[in-house]
Scaffold this motif. Structure first.
Motif, short mmCIF file in Angstrom:
data_model
loop_
_atom_site.label_atom_id
_atom_site.label_comp_id
_atom_site.label_asym_id
_atom_site.label_seq_id
_atom_site.Cartn_x
_atom_site.Cartn_y
_atom_site.Cartn_z
N SER A 1 0.86 -1.18 0.00
CA SER A 1 0.00 0.00 0.00
C SER A 1 0.90 1.23 0.00
CB SER A 1 -0.91 0.01 1.23
OG SER A 1 -1.72 1.17 1.26
N ARG A 2 0.75 2.07 -1.02
CA ARG A 2 1.56 3.28 -1.09
C ARG A 2 0.80 4.33 -1.90
NH1 ARG A 2 6.45 0.51 -4.56
NH2 ARG A 2 5.12 -0.63 -6.01
N GLY A 3 1.10 5.56 -1.64
CA GLY A 3 0.41 6.65 -2.32
C GLY A 3 0.31 7.86 -1.43
N THR A 4 -0.75 8.64 -1.64
CA THR A 4 -0.92 9.87 -0.89
C THR A 4 -2.31 10.02 -0.30
OG1 THR A 4 -1.53 11.07 -2.92
CG2 THR A 4 0.81 11.09 -2.28
N THR A 5 -3.10 8.94 -0.36
CA THR A 5 -4.48 9.07 0.10
C THR A 5 -4.64 8.73 1.58
OG1 THR A 5 -4.97 6.79 -0.57
CG2 THR A 5 -5.41 8.53 -2.18
N TYR A 6 -3.69 7.98 2.15
CA TYR A 6 -3.71 7.62 3.58
C TYR A 6 -4.96 6.82 3.94
CZ TYR A 6 0.07 11.01 3.76
OH TYR A 6 1.25 11.69 3.53
N GLN A 7 -6.06 7.48 4.21
CA GLN A 7 -7.29 6.78 4.58
C GLN A 7 -7.89 6.09 3.36
OE1 GLN A 7 -10.18 9.34 6.38
NE2 GLN A 7 -11.57 7.68 6.92
N ASP A 8 -8.31 4.82 3.56
CA ASP A 8 -8.90 4.01 2.48
C ASP A 8 -7.93 3.76 1.33
OD1 ASP A 8 -11.31 3.89 3.88
OD2 ASP A 8 -12.05 5.74 2.94
N GLN A 9 -6.64 3.84 1.60
CA GLN A 9 -5.64 3.58 0.56
C GLN A 9 -5.59 2.09 0.26
OE1 GLN A 9 -1.98 6.04 0.30
NE2 GLN A 9 -0.92 4.16 0.92
N PRO A 10 -5.71 1.68 -0.99
CA PRO A 10 -5.81 0.26 -1.31
C PRO A 10 -4.47 -0.47 -1.18
CG PRO A 10 -5.75 1.54 -3.32
CD PRO A 10 -5.84 2.53 -2.18
N VAL A 11 -4.56 -1.80 -1.10
CA VAL A 11 -3.40 -2.67 -1.07
C VAL A 11 -3.34 -3.42 -2.39
CG1 VAL A 11 -2.28 -4.63 0.06
CG2 VAL A 11 -3.51 -2.93 1.43
N SER A 12 -2.20 -3.38 -3.05
CA SER A 12 -2.00 -4.09 -4.32
C SER A 12 -1.14 -5.32 -4.11
CB SER A 12 -1.32 -3.16 -5.35
OG SER A 12 -2.10 -2.01 -5.58
N THR A 13 -1.41 -6.37 -4.87
CA THR A 13 -0.56 -7.56 -4.85
C THR A 13 0.53 -7.41 -5.90
OG1 THR A 13 -2.37 -8.99 -4.13
CG2 THR A 13 -0.48 -10.06 -5.18
N VAL A 14 1.77 -7.51 -5.45
CA VAL A 14 2.93 -7.40 -6.34
C VAL A 14 3.59 -8.76 -6.45
CG1 VAL A 14 5.18 -6.32 -6.69
CG2 VAL A 14 3.29 -4.99 -5.72
N HIS A 15 3.72 -9.28 -7.66
CA HIS A 15 4.42 -10.55 -7.90
C HIS A 15 5.87 -10.23 -8.25
CE1 HIS A 15 0.67 -12.87 -7.95
NE2 HIS A 15 0.15 -11.87 -8.64
N VAL A 16 6.80 -10.66 -7.38
CA VAL A 16 8.19 -10.33 -7.64
C VAL A 16 8.72 -11.12 -8.81
CG1 VAL A 16 8.61 -9.69 -5.24
CG2 VAL A 16 9.07 -12.02 -5.99
N GLY A 17 9.76 -10.58 -9.44
CA GLY A 17 10.34 -11.21 -10.62
C GLY A 17 11.84 -11.13 -10.62
N PRO A 18 12.46 -11.25 -11.80
CA PRO A 18 13.92 -11.33 -11.90
C PRO A 18 14.67 -10.14 -11.32
CG PRO A 18 12.92 -12.10 -13.92
CD PRO A 18 11.81 -11.53 -13.10
N GLY A 19 14.02 -9.02 -11.11
CA GLY A 19 14.70 -7.87 -10.54
C GLY A 19 14.84 -7.91 -9.03
N ALA A 20 14.23 -8.91 -8.39
CA ALA A 20 14.25 -9.00 -6.93
C ALA A 20 15.22 -10.08 -6.48
CB ALA A 20 12.85 -9.30 -6.40
N GLY A 21 16.18 -9.71 -5.63
CA GLY A 21 17.10 -10.69 -5.06
C GLY A 21 17.71 -11.60 -6.12
N GLU A 22 17.71 -12.91 -5.83
CA GLU A 22 18.28 -13.90 -6.74
C GLU A 22 17.21 -14.61 -7.58
OE1 GLU A 22 21.38 -13.92 -6.98
OE2 GLU A 22 22.12 -13.09 -5.08
#
Length: 384
Positions: free
Chosen positions: A298-319
């Motif tokens: 959850s990130r942005g500038t709305t604070y209250q009622d700010q949604p949560v997104s599902t992020v699927h990690v890929g080749p750019g993350a860790g190993e």
């Protein structure tokens, strides 16, 4: 061409098998590593188990005495996957023999044990890696980067949980894990050690804590034969469970953030429910080991009622890229140990630590000792 590095495994229960399989897989996932592990020796005190391991996995030799491994000139690096009470003796001896060591947590029974191994590694000038595997998940590394970037704002509070049912059955065998002298601090060393490492890995040093513990299954039957993993036992003489089934802990981080760390080994209905939630002034990040390659963000500038997104990690993350070519293709627990093995071997070839070190083990052990001290005193304990 990569050079050959002679490796040995001391202790061949489930974790010894996992380490062995990780060594075998490293060249496939990390072909450009400057060293290829060669399985030289396996040591296990249970009669016949080392020989079975050698036959199955191709170790050149097998022994019941780990001291033979320390004396073997063919061995340059050693995995220490024996019971907790043996970690200090074996770890110090291997380092003094000039062997690089990859040792499972909690590295002994106390902070003094972990520090003794760390000091021996430093004095010998060898590399030392520790089995804090959950920090190796690419999604966890992505979460750490997200927190450090400031996208979540200032971290305010976090929760780390490690719930399992591996000891929930009342007929679970009374193995060394449940004895204070051999298993140490129960679920603190087994699961909360991971939680302490994750908390510090994500949010920095823990400054103070207060804790509470409990034993919910007070007696178990002694096994009548050799055991591996979490086996059941019936009919044997019953004995007391001497260490903790459960711990909860309030944390104060040096940054000013607050936290909760909770772990239990007897949680019926929970199968490896490990994860964390980190909240900041502008957002939050969530991770569940059972959905290892996903993050809730959850990130942005709305604070209250700010949604949560599902992020699927890929080749750019860790190993991640060493295992899968695109995001959302699953990785698993054993892959985390392959990453751990790779970083251990890379540390040896480059002479620079990569991944969790003995210093990390000392920090985690200090948190566990502080938990015990807090339970005894009923007060907050400062670690700073």
């Amino acid at each position: 061409m990569a050079s050959t590095l002679g490796v040995a495994v001391v202790g061949f229960g489930w974790m010894g098998r996992v380490h062995t399989q990780a060594y075998a897989r490293v060249p496939h996932h990390f072909p450009h590593l400057g060293a290829r592990p060669q399985l030289i020796s396996v040591a296990e005190a249970v009669p016949g188990r080392a020989e079975e391991a050698a036959a199955q996995f191709g170790f050149a030799s097998a022994t019941r005495d780990w001291r033979e491994v320390a004396q073997d000139p063919r061995v340059q690096a050693v995995s220490i996957t024996a019971p907790n009470f043996l970690h200090r003796e074996i770890g110090v001896a291997m380092a003094e023999a000039g062997k690089h060591i990859w040792i499972e947590k909690p590295v002994g029974l106390t902070t003094d044990d972990a520090r003794a191994v760390a000091d021996a590694v430093a004095a010998a000038g060898v590399q030392g890696a520790v089995g804090f595997n959950y920090r190796n998940a690419p999604a966890v590394e992505a979460a750490r980067e997200l927190i450090a970037s400031g996208e979540l704002g200032t971290v305010t509070h976090a929760r780390v949980r490690l719930f399992s049912d591996y000891a929930a059955h009342p007929d679970g065998a009374l193995t060394w894990r449940y004895e204070r002298a051999r298993g140490g601090s129960g679920v603190l060393g087994d699961l909360a050690s991971h939680g302490a490492d994750l908390a510090r890995f994500l949010l920095g040093d823990i400054a103070a804590l207060t804790a509470d513990t409990a034993v919910f299954v007070p007696e178990r039957a002694r096994p009548t034969g050799a055991t591996a993993g979490h086996t059941l036992a019936t009919g044997g003489e019953r004995g007391p469970v001497e260490n903790e089934d459960y711990v909860n802990c309030l944390l104060r981080f040096a940054s000013g953030a607050r936290g909760v760390l909770e772990a239990c080994r007897v949680s019926v209905g929970e199968q490896n429910n490990y994860g964390f939630e980190v909240h900041g002034t502008k957002g939050a990040v969530f991770w569940d080991f059972r959905r290892m390659n996903e993050l809730g963000v959850s990130r942005g500038t709305t604070y209250q009622d700010q949604p949560v997104s599902t992020v699927h990690v890929g080749p750019g993350a860790g190993e991640y890229g060493a295992f899968q070519p695109g995001a959302a293709t699953s990785m698993g627990y054993d892959d985390l140990k392959v990453i751990e093995a790779y970083r251990f071997l890379r540390s040896i070839t480059e002479g620079t630590p990569h991944g969790a070190t003995l210093d990390d083990a000392v920090h985690s052990a200090a948190v566990l000792d502080a938990m015990t001290q807090s339970v005894d005193s009923g007060a907050w304990v400062n670690l700073a």
